[in-house]
Design a protein around this motif. Structure first.
Motif, short mmCIF file in Angstrom:
data_model
loop_
_atom_site.label_atom_id
_atom_site.label_comp_id
_atom_site.label_asym_id
_atom_site.label_seq_id
_atom_site.Cartn_x
_atom_site.Cartn_y
_atom_site.Cartn_z
N SER A 188 -5.64 -12.05 3.32
CA SER A 188 -5.68 -10.88 4.17
C SER A 188 -4.28 -10.60 4.70
N ARG A 189 -4.03 -9.33 5.06
CA ARG A 189 -2.70 -8.96 5.53
C ARG A 189 -2.66 -8.86 7.04
N ASP A 220 0.86 -9.07 8.54
CA ASP A 220 1.69 -7.91 8.25
C ASP A 220 1.25 -6.68 9.03
N GLU A 221 -0.05 -6.56 9.24
CA GLU A 221 -0.59 -5.35 9.86
C GLU A 221 -0.60 -5.43 11.39
N VAL A 235 -6.67 -7.07 0.49
CA VAL A 235 -5.37 -6.56 0.93
C VAL A 235 -5.57 -5.09 1.32
N SER A 283 -4.55 -1.85 3.73
CA SER A 283 -3.26 -1.40 4.24
C SER A 283 -3.40 -0.02 4.85
N ALA A 316 -0.40 2.05 2.36
CA ALA A 316 -0.41 2.20 0.90
C ALA A 316 -1.02 3.53 0.47
N TYR A 351 2.27 -6.07 -5.40
CA TYR A 351 1.89 -6.84 -4.21
C TYR A 351 2.55 -6.33 -2.93
N ASP A 352 3.11 -5.15 -2.98
CA ASP A 352 3.70 -4.54 -1.79
C ASP A 352 2.62 -3.73 -1.08
N PRO A 353 2.19 -4.15 0.13
CA PRO A 353 1.12 -3.43 0.82
C PRO A 353 1.53 -2.05 1.31
N ASP A 354 2.82 -1.72 1.21
CA ASP A 354 3.23 -0.34 1.47
C ASP A 354 2.93 0.56 0.29
N ALA A 405 -3.11 -0.99 -1.74
CA ALA A 405 -4.19 -1.75 -1.11
C ALA A 405 -5.08 -2.25 -2.24
#
Length: 219
Positions: A2-3, A6-7, A48, A50, A53, A93-96, A99
């Motif tokens: 889970s992110r 990051d979030e 993941v 986001s 994203a 794999y970049d959550p920006d 997702a």
């Protein structure tokens, strides 16, 4: 994976949701169908989500390798999917950018023949609407496999997976979906025969998929 970390600063509400997903044990502690239907191993949710994203990958459920790594698509299917999308691992794999929210967050186990079982029945009804509500920024939803088709496409889903994917243009441009949706088969190497039998998938659908992904990833 889970992110939540990051979030946390950017979106506390999504962070809290991801923390609850990471702690979920419904398929072990309160399984659909009774105790005899409980997940036969310890849950390890892989999600993941986001708030940034533009692209959502809605797959089926983690396999054995993803269950071990805790990271989505860390297997041959992931390699093929990244090739379909025209992106590298760093972008994927970049959550920006992406997702990755499967229909079932935990590895469901295997059948007697060694194939993965369907996504758990408890997961999507418990979590999916809440997760989707946290991602209003999405510009493209990629639905992979029959279980994601059934949830996300509604009446746009056709009688078979082949018919659904073949009808991708009508689905993509449908006026009754707030976010464009593209249906895909699962990128498993077991579907190599399906791809050979349906050459339009590589000649027609994949170029448009790569074009749309490139516009959103390179924006």
């Amino acid at each position: 994976m889970s992110r939540a970390t990051d979030e946390q600063e950017r979106d506390p509400e999504l962070s809290a949701l991801l923390a609850r997903i990471s702690a979920c044990r419904i398929c072990r502690d309160n399984p659909a169908g009774g105790p005899e239907r409980a997940l036969p191993h310890e849950p390890r949710p892989v999600c993941v989500a986001s708030s940034r994203a533009p692209i959502l990958i809605a797959g089926q459920a983690p396999g054995t390798r993803v269950h071990a790594s805790g990271k989505p698509f860390t297997d041959a299917s992931g390699n093929r999917l990244r090739d379909w999308l025209g992106v590298d691992e760093a972008q994927f794999y970049d959550p920006d950018l992406f997702a990755i929210v499967p229909m079932g967050f935990c590895f469901p186990g295997q059948d007697a023949k060694g194939g993965d079982l369907p996504p758990r029945k408890e997961c999507a009804p418990t979590w999916r609407d809440e997760v989707m509500a946290q991602m209003p920024q999405l510009k493209l939803i990629l639905v992979i496999g029959q279980y994601a088709h059934a949830w996300h496409l509604g009446s746009l889903r056709q009688r078979t997976l082949t018919e659904t994917v073949r009808n991708w243009r009508s689905i993509l441009y449908a006026n009754d979906t707030p976010t464009p949706v593209m249906p895909l088969p699962h990128p498993s190497w077991r579907n190599s025969g399906w791809i050979r039998k349906n050459p339009w998938f590589e000649t027609d659908l994949l170029p448009e998929l790569k074009r749309r992904v490139s516009l959103l990833v390179d924006r």
